[in-house]
Write a protein that holds these residues in place. Structure first.
Motif, PDB file in Angstrom:
ATOM      1  N   THR A  99     -16.270  42.393  69.532  1.00 30.13           N
ATOM      2  CA  THR A  99     -17.662  42.618  69.121  1.00 30.13           C
ATOM      3  C   THR A  99     -18.046  44.076  69.313  1.00 30.13           C
ATOM      4  O   THR A  99     -18.680  44.686  68.445  1.00 30.13           O
ATOM      5  CB  THR A  99     -18.607  41.711  69.931  1.00 30.13           C
ATOM      6  OG1 THR A  99     -18.251  40.357  69.718  1.00 30.13           O
ATOM      7  CG2 THR A  99     -20.056  41.940  69.556  1.00 30.13           C
TER       8      THR A  99
ATOM      9  N   ASN B 246     -19.046  46.644  66.346  1.00 29.25           N
ATOM     10  CA  ASN B 246     -20.310  47.383  66.375  1.00 29.25           C
ATOM     11  C   ASN B 246     -20.082  48.892  66.256  1.00 29.25           C
ATOM     12  O   ASN B 246     -20.894  49.593  65.644  1.00 29.25           O
ATOM     13  CB  ASN B 246     -21.104  47.056  67.634  1.00 29.25           C
ATOM     14  CG  ASN B 246     -21.820  45.737  67.550  1.00 29.25           C
ATOM     15  OD1 ASN B 246     -22.015  45.190  66.464  1.00 29.25           O
ATOM     16  ND2 ASN B 246     -22.206  45.198  68.686  1.00 29.25           N
TER      17      ASN B 246
ATOM     18  N   THR C 254     -28.166  49.175  66.492  1.00 29.06           N
ATOM     19  CA  THR C 254     -26.762  48.847  66.769  1.00 29.06           C
ATOM     20  C   THR C 254     -26.289  49.547  68.042  1.00 29.06           C
ATOM     21  O   THR C 254     -25.530  48.971  68.826  1.00 29.06           O
ATOM     22  CB  THR C 254     -25.872  49.233  65.576  1.00 29.06           C
ATOM     23  OG1 THR C 254     -26.392  48.632  64.389  1.00 29.06           O
ATOM     24  CG2 THR C 254     -24.447  48.770  65.778  1.00 29.06           C
TER      25      THR C 254
ATOM     26  N   SER D 266     -28.145  50.190  70.585  1.00 26.68           N
ATOM     27  CA  SER D 266     -28.713  49.394  71.687  1.00 26.68           C
ATOM     28  C   SER D 266     -27.841  48.176  71.976  1.00 26.68           C
ATOM     29  O   SER D 266     -27.627  47.815  73.134  1.00 26.68           O
ATOM     30  CB  SER D 266     -30.127  48.939  71.347  1.00 26.68           C
ATOM     31  OG  SER D 266     -31.000  50.019  71.269  1.00 26.68           O
ATOM     32  N   GLU D 267     -27.333  47.550  70.914  1.00 27.81           N
ATOM     33  CA  GLU D 267     -26.436  46.405  71.088  1.00 27.81           C
ATOM     34  C   GLU D 267     -25.140  46.827  71.770  1.00 27.81           C
ATOM     35  O   GLU D 267     -24.615  46.100  72.624  1.00 27.81           O
ATOM     36  CB  GLU D 267     -26.128  45.762  69.737  1.00 27.81           C
ATOM     37  CG  GLU D 267     -27.307  45.068  69.107  1.00 27.81           C
ATOM     38  CD  GLU D 267     -27.004  44.559  67.702  1.00 27.81           C
ATOM     39  OE1 GLU D 267     -25.834  44.587  67.277  1.00 27.81           O
ATOM     40  OE2 GLU D 267     -27.960  44.136  67.030  1.00 27.81           O
TER      41      GLU D 267
END
Length: 126
Positions: free
Chosen positions: A80, A84, A103, A105-106
């Protein structure tokens, strides 16, 4: 009589490996978070060139750390994070900086999550 020293040596080896894993994860988390925050700040300032450069450095750093992280981190979380990084690279390339900031921040959340998961707790010890 030799069993007790051997058992203690094995336990100390396990403890040492676990400690090194936590230190490695913390170092990776700190550096990746700094890259993500810096790139996010560039995105908020509409500075696509510096954001792209920071994201490229972050991707290279993650690729250098990936072999060791894959030994103890969950592979779906690493996948993941890798996905990202590819997505945010493309978002900055097309200058969709507001979406790139989300993105990033993710990415920051996922890096912190991987580190927190490696910390010893009652849940993962038993």
């Amino acid at each position: 009589m030799k069993r007790i020293p051997v058992a203690i040596a094995i336990l100390l080896l396990f403890l040492g490996v676990a400690t090194l894993g936590i230190v490695y994860a913390k170092s990776t988390c700190t550096t990746m978070s700094e890259y993500a925050q810096t790139a996010q700040q560039y995105c908020e300032e509409n500075n696509a060139a510096d954001a792209a450069e920071t994201i490229n450095r972050m991707s290279a750093y993650f690729k250098s750390r990936h072999p060791v992280l894959s030994l103890y981190a969950h592979h779906d979380e690493l996948e993941t994070l890798d996905t990202n990084l590819v997505v945010v690279t493309e978002q900055v390339a097309v200058e969709n900086l507001s979406l790139a900031a989300v993105t990033l921040s993710e990415i920051n959340f996922m890096v912190n999550h991987i580190y927190e998961r490696e910390l010893p707790s009652f849940h993962n010890l038993f």
